[in-house]
Design a protein around this motif. Structure first.
Motif, short mmCIF file in Angstrom:
data_model
loop_
_atom_site.label_atom_id
_atom_site.label_comp_id
_atom_site.label_asym_id
_atom_site.label_seq_id
_atom_site.Cartn_x
_atom_site.Cartn_y
_atom_site.Cartn_z
N LYS A 147 0.87 -1.17 0.00
CA LYS A 147 0.00 0.00 0.00
C LYS A 147 0.90 1.22 0.00
O LYS A 147 1.82 1.34 0.81
N GLY A 164 0.87 7.05 -4.20
CA GLY A 164 0.09 6.80 -5.40
C GLY A 164 0.53 5.58 -6.18
O GLY A 164 1.37 4.79 -5.75
N PRO A 165 -0.04 5.41 -7.40
CA PRO A 165 0.23 4.22 -8.22
C PRO A 165 1.68 4.14 -8.67
O PRO A 165 2.25 5.13 -9.13
N THR A 186 2.24 -1.59 -6.32
CA THR A 186 1.39 -0.99 -5.29
C THR A 186 -0.07 -1.32 -5.53
O THR A 186 -0.51 -1.55 -6.67
N ASP A 187 -0.83 -1.34 -4.45
CA ASP A 187 -2.28 -1.57 -4.55
C ASP A 187 -2.91 -0.55 -5.48
O ASP A 187 -3.82 -0.87 -6.27
N GLU A 188 -2.43 0.68 -5.40
CA GLU A 188 -2.99 1.76 -6.21
C GLU A 188 -2.76 1.52 -7.70
O GLU A 188 -3.60 1.89 -8.52
N GLU A 246 -5.26 -1.08 -8.83
CA GLU A 246 -6.58 -0.45 -8.93
C GLU A 246 -6.67 0.46 -10.15
O GLU A 246 -7.70 0.47 -10.85
#
Length: 343
Positions: free
Chosen positions: A191, A195-196, A209-211, A214
């Motif tokens: 996380k 940001g991504p 990353t989770d971002e 997503e």
């Protein structure tokens, strides 16, 4: 020839100045006054001219003579046939100094732009993998302390993505790529507070990353992103930049003499490097070859670039110290226009 020149004599053992007169005759230097001595002319050493500092004559036993009249000393030296070296004359000429400065600057710039990258590339590709892994050791832990927190993606989701990527067959020399087999890698999810993003470390970790998962919203695009980062590992791009940065740091150490700043700055150096355009193109080519090898549409890769370009258009910038995706629009256009990318 005989010329008298008043000045001070220092015997090299005390600070006392002895008043003497120096004369040159019969190929020897003669002192008269508080001290009397004679020394063959060829045994004398003449100090270089340094701005307005007094010029000294040094005897074989390190005793020195300073003339009261420096201009008269120059005249005397000229009369004896003494000539300053080319280097000394250049130092006294502002034109020579300017030329030397320009030449040195050009050499430094050319060395930094061409010689240093080529040397770092050669060293990186001949560096044992164990050494490279050691270079990257601790970087992920540093990021976990300051940038990341544990991933909030379900474990099943993380496992699914990792397993799908592991099933992909890496490209080889038959796909037009130089180098050996695919490097060992370990996919980790985090996380992110910034940001991504996705990037690879010399330790072999590929961080997603989770971002980023997503943002992409498509497993094929995630595979394309991971393939790109695997391309960075394959090309040892970050290792190259770390070597370059370390060489620059070592050069600074030679100038400043402060080793602590170099050691303390290495972790930050790992975070402050982005890839060159050539490195990005190499990683893109690797990703394209991997997708083609596994029959995956290149539209997945275009989706990655489009998503990142969308972030930039919205004014959302990935921080420079973790940005591995510069020049998104240019790279997207290259993918769309390049002949080999036909689907």
């Amino acid at each position: 020839m005989e010329t008298g020149l008043a000045g001070s004599y220092f015997d090299g053992t005390t600070s006392r100045a002895h008043r003497v007169t120096l004369a040159v005759r019969d190929g020897a230097v003669h002192l008269e006054g508080d001290v009397e001595r004679s020394t063959p002319l060829w045994e004398m050493r003449v100090a270089e001219r340094i701005a307005r500092a007094p010029r000294k004559l040094t005897f074989p036993d390190e005793a020195t003579f300073e003339a009261d009249d420096q201009a008269a000393l120059d005249t005397l030296l000229h009369a004896t046939g003494h000539r300053d070296s080319m280097v000394v004359r250049a130092q006294q000429s502002w034109r020579g100094t300017l030329v030397a400065l320009c030449v040195t600057s050009c050499m430094l710039v050319l060395g930094y732009l061409f010689v240093l990258p080529a040397g770092a590339d050669l060293l990186a590709h001949n560096l044992p993998v164990a050494v490279e892994r050691q270079m990257g050791k601790g970087t992920l832990a540093l990021l976990d302390r300051h940038v990341f927190s544990p991933s909030r993606l379900p474990a099943a989701r993380r496992g699914e993505l990792a397993a799908r990527f592991a099933r992909l067959v890496p490209p080889g020399t038959a796909d037009g790529l130089a180098g050996g087999p695919a490097p060992d890698w370990q996919l980790v999810f985090r996380k992110s507070r910034i940001g991504p993003n996705a990037f690879a470390l010399p330790s072999g970790h590929i961080v997603m990353t989770d971002e980023m998962v997503e943002l992409l919203g498509d497993d094929g695009a995630v595979m394309a992103t991971l393939a790109h980062e695997l391309g960075h590992l394959h090309g040892r791009h970050l290792t190259r930049r770390l070597i370059q940065g370390s060489i620059v740091g070592a050069a600074s150490l030679l100038i400043s003499g402060d080793a602590s700043s170099l050691v303390a700055g290495l972790p930050a150096l790992a975070l402050d490097l982005h890839y060159s355009r050539d490195a990005e193109r190499e990683a893109d080519d690797y990703a394209v070859a991997l997708l083609e090898r596994n029959g995956l549409p290149l539209a997945h890769m275009e989706k990655v670039f489009s998503a990142l370009q969308g972030l930039q258009e919205e004014g959302i910038q990935v921080p420079a110290y973790l940005s591995s995706h510069p020049d998104t629009a240019e790279r997207l256009a290259r993918v769309r226009q390049h002949g080999r990318y036909k689907q």
